[in-house]
Design an enzyme around this catalytic site. Structure first.
Site, PDB file in Angstrom:
ATOM      1  N   SER A  27       0.839  -1.200   0.000  1.00 15.92           N
ATOM      2  CA  SER A  27       0.000   0.000   0.000  1.00 15.92           C
ATOM      3  C   SER A  27       0.873   1.249   0.000  1.00 15.92           C
ATOM      4  CB  SER A  27      -0.893   0.031   1.242  1.00 15.92           C
ATOM      5  OG  SER A  27      -1.745  -1.079   1.243  1.00 15.92           O
ATOM      6  N   GLU A 110      -0.083  -2.353  13.869  1.00 11.09           N
ATOM      7  CA  GLU A 110      -0.890  -2.057  12.678  1.00 11.09           C
ATOM      8  C   GLU A 110      -2.343  -2.470  12.883  1.00 11.09           C
ATOM      9  OE1 GLU A 110       0.487  -3.718   8.913  1.00 11.09           O
ATOM     10  OE2 GLU A 110      -1.505  -3.454   8.080  1.00 11.09           O
ATOM     11  N   ASN A 235     -10.001 -12.038   7.919  1.00 13.78           N
ATOM     12  CA  ASN A 235     -10.892 -12.325   9.055  1.00 13.78           C
ATOM     13  C   ASN A 235     -10.638 -13.718   9.634  1.00 13.78           C
ATOM     14  OD1 ASN A 235     -12.109  -9.869   8.950  1.00 13.78           O
ATOM     15  ND2 ASN A 235     -14.197 -10.640   8.637  1.00 13.78           N
TER      16      ASN A 235
HETATM   17  C1  LIG Z   1      -5.956  -3.576  -0.530  1.00 12.28           C
HETATM   18  C2  LIG Z   1      -4.806  -4.394  -0.009  1.00 12.28           C
HETATM   19  C3  LIG Z   1      -3.699  -3.747   0.509  1.00 12.28           C
HETATM   20  C4  LIG Z   1      -2.626  -4.480   0.999  1.00 12.28           C
HETATM   21  N1  LIG Z   1      -1.541  -3.790   1.483  1.00 12.28           N
HETATM   22  C5  LIG Z   1      -0.466  -4.481   1.941  1.00 12.28           C
HETATM   23  C6  LIG Z   1       0.723  -3.797   2.397  1.00 12.28           C
HETATM   24  O1  LIG Z   1       0.787  -2.577   2.375  1.00 12.28           O
HETATM   25  N2  LIG Z   1       1.748  -4.533   2.835  1.00 12.28           N
HETATM   26  C7  LIG Z   1       1.703  -5.888   2.868  1.00 12.28           C
HETATM   27  O2  LIG Z   1       2.661  -6.508   3.312  1.00 12.28           O
HETATM   28  N3  LIG Z   1       0.625  -6.572   2.422  1.00 12.28           N
HETATM   29  C8  LIG Z   1      -0.470  -5.898   1.966  1.00 12.28           C
HETATM   30  N4  LIG Z   1      -1.562  -6.592   1.502  1.00 12.28           N
HETATM   31  C9  LIG Z   1      -1.508  -8.046   1.496  1.00 12.28           C
HETATM   32  C10 LIG Z   1      -2.378  -8.649   2.581  1.00 12.28           C
HETATM   33  O3  LIG Z   1      -1.787  -8.466   3.855  1.00 12.28           O
HETATM   34  C11 LIG Z   1      -2.617 -10.130   2.267  1.00 12.28           C
HETATM   35  O4  LIG Z   1      -3.307 -10.199   1.028  1.00 12.28           O
HETATM   36  C12 LIG Z   1      -3.440 -10.774   3.362  1.00 12.28           C
HETATM   37  O5  LIG Z   1      -2.738 -10.860   4.573  1.00 12.28           O
HETATM   38  C13 LIG Z   1      -3.891 -12.205   2.993  1.00 12.28           C
HETATM   39  O6  LIG Z   1      -2.794 -12.984   2.668  1.00 12.28           O
HETATM   40  P1  LIG Z   1      -2.734 -13.735   1.271  1.00 12.28           P
HETATM   41  O7  LIG Z   1      -3.124 -12.769   0.187  1.00 12.28           O
HETATM   42  O8  LIG Z   1      -1.424 -14.411   1.203  1.00 12.28           O
HETATM   43  O9  LIG Z   1      -3.917 -14.806   1.354  1.00 12.28           O
HETATM   44  P2  LIG Z   1      -3.819 -16.286   1.847  1.00 12.28           P
HETATM   45  O10 LIG Z   1      -3.077 -16.363   3.137  1.00 12.28           O
HETATM   46  O11 LIG Z   1      -3.348 -17.131   0.708  1.00 12.28           O
HETATM   47  O12 LIG Z   1      -5.340 -16.578   2.139  1.00 12.28           O
HETATM   48  C14 LIG Z   1      -6.279 -16.993   1.129  1.00 12.28           C
HETATM   49  C15 LIG Z   1      -7.578 -17.388   1.838  1.00 12.28           C
HETATM   50  O13 LIG Z   1      -7.333 -18.497   2.734  1.00 12.28           O
HETATM   51  C16 LIG Z   1      -7.713 -18.170   4.071  1.00 12.28           C
HETATM   52  N5  LIG Z   1      -6.743 -18.752   5.018  1.00 12.28           N
HETATM   53  C17 LIG Z   1      -5.384 -18.669   4.944  1.00 12.28           C
HETATM   54  N6  LIG Z   1      -4.816 -19.277   6.000  1.00 12.28           N
HETATM   55  C18 LIG Z   1      -5.825 -19.735   6.768  1.00 12.28           C
HETATM   56  C19 LIG Z   1      -5.879 -20.446   8.004  1.00 12.28           C
HETATM   57  N7  LIG Z   1      -4.770 -20.798   8.632  1.00 12.28           N
HETATM   58  N8  LIG Z   1      -7.106 -20.741   8.507  1.00 12.28           N
HETATM   59  C20 LIG Z   1      -8.251 -20.368   7.857  1.00 12.28           C
HETATM   60  N9  LIG Z   1      -8.262 -19.715   6.676  1.00 12.28           N
HETATM   61  C21 LIG Z   1      -7.074 -19.391   6.145  1.00 12.28           C
HETATM   62  C22 LIG Z   1      -7.695 -16.648   4.131  1.00 12.28           C
HETATM   63  O14 LIG Z   1      -8.548 -16.154   5.139  1.00 12.28           O
HETATM   64  C23 LIG Z   1      -8.158 -16.269   2.723  1.00 12.28           C
HETATM   65  O15 LIG Z   1      -9.575 -16.319   2.659  1.00 12.28           O
HETATM   66  C24 LIG Z   1      -2.655  -5.899   0.987  1.00 12.28           C
HETATM   67  C25 LIG Z   1      -3.776  -6.561   0.467  1.00 12.28           C
HETATM   68  C26 LIG Z   1      -4.840  -5.828  -0.036  1.00 12.28           C
HETATM   69  C27 LIG Z   1      -6.036  -6.581  -0.582  1.00 12.28           C
END
Ligand SMILES: Cc1cc2nc3c(=O)[nH]c(=O)nc-3n(C[C@H](O)[C@H](O)[C@H](O)COP(=O)(O)OP(=O)(O)OC[C@H]3O[C@@H](n4cnc5c(N)ncnc54)[C@H](O)[C@@H]3O)c2cc1C
Length: 259
Positions: A27, A110, A235
């Site tokens: 971001s 954060e 969430n």
């Molecule tokens: C608008 C936006 C801004 C962002 N800005 C930043 C930023 O500035 N810096 C940064 O570092 N990141 C940023 N992100 C990244 C963000 O932190 C990640 O997308 C987020 O933490 C989810 O991780 P992931 O995308 O790897 O999804 P995943 O971890 O692959 O998750 C995919 C799905 O599986 C579910 N899931 C995963 N693990 C589990 C579990 N153990 N139990 C149950 N369900 C699970 C999740 O809830 C989700 O529904 C941003 C994302 C968005 C959309």
């Protein structure tokens, strides 16, 4: 995050850390002067071990920022590429190998107190929703009125919980239980506010008013809040944190999938 592949090696001749790798979803990277980077300082390490936490200057040839266009038409987040990017030796936070610990401390901040100010923006958005409901008579619908009252109540609860969080002595650096539930609470509240805003507008929510046909504040809010329950930890992840750290329930089983 524990799967991070970005690497950091210390260049003795330059006296600097050299970073190579890539990060998506950063971001406001396109407006930032500095970025925090978590990179593997020990190339043979796995998972959350062997990571370093670096504070790096953005304005340097080794860093390339590519904005990603979002559904709202704006580009708040970016892909960031590190190609022999340099970091001053003094700009590592903690020691090499401490990266995970530092990152967890930062995430606690954060997800907790850093976001308290946004309650003012939430109040403004709720005021906009109420004004729209009054203007188009949606406020005469008892179900809409009830949902507005619930949103108002939810925002008050958010505020009182924040006060409770702030009233704790934070000198031990630990996250208190009230802070653990904050991210899940505000993200879900905000997503629901987006849906309420669209139901208040009715068919009007699909219409772009006039040239240059930009989204209105409420339309843009509705589209953006879809991401609130994802960034900063989804969430589902927040629920795991509440269960494991807040309620002391058994840890989620680790599963290894062999392909
Ligand atoms: C608008 C936006 C801004 C962002 N800005 C930043 C930023 O500035 N810096 C940064 O570092 N990141 C940023 N992100 C990244 C963000 O932190 C990640 O997308 C987020 O933490 C989810 O991780 P992931 O995308 O790897 O999804 P995943 O971890 O692959 O998750 C995919 C799905 O599986 C579910 N899931 C995963 N693990 C589990 C579990 N153990 N139990 C149950 N369900 C699970 C999740 O809830 C989700 O529904 C941003 C994302 C968005 C959309």
């Amino acid at each position: 995050m524990a799967n991070v592949k970005t690497k950091a090696r210390f260049d003795e001749a330059k006296g600097k850390w050299i970073i190579n790798g890539q990060k998506v979803w950063t971001s406001l990277a396109h407006e930032s002067d500095y970025i925090f980077v978590i990179a593997r300082t020990d190339p043979d390490s796995v998972a959350h071990k062997g990571l370093g936490f670096f504070l790096m200057k953005m304005d340097q040839p080794g860093i390339d920022v590519r904005p990603i266009e979002q559904i709202t038409g704006t580009s708040e987040f970016n892909e960031v590429f590190f190609d022999d990017a340099e970091c001053e030796a003094s700009d590592i936070v903690g020691k090499p190998g401490d990266g995970w610990k530092v990152a967890m401390g930062l995430l606690g901040f954060e997800r907790g107190v850093s976001t308290l100010g946004q309650q003012m923006a939430f109040q403004n958005e709720l005021n906009d929703v109420i004004a729209a409901a009054k203007a188009n008579d949606a406020a005469k619908d008892p179900v809409i009125r009830q949902r507005i009252a619930k949103a108002h109540e939810g925002l008050k609860i958010m505020r009182y919980n924040s006060m409770r969080t702030l009233s704790h002595d934070a000198s031990d650096g630990a996250l208190h239980k009230e802070a653990l539930m904050y991210k899940l609470y505000w993200a879900t509240w905000h997503r629901d506010l987006g849906e309420l805003a669209m139901d208040v507008l009715g068919m009007e929510c699909d219409v772009l008013e006039e040239a240059p046909y930009e989204l209105t504040r409420l339309q843009s809010m509705y589209l953006f809040v879809r991401s609130d329950t994802i960034y900063g930890g989804t969430n589902q992840i927040q629920r795991n944190i509440i269960a494991e750290r807040g309620l002391g329930m058994p840890k989620e089983p680790k599963v290894t999938i062999k392909v």
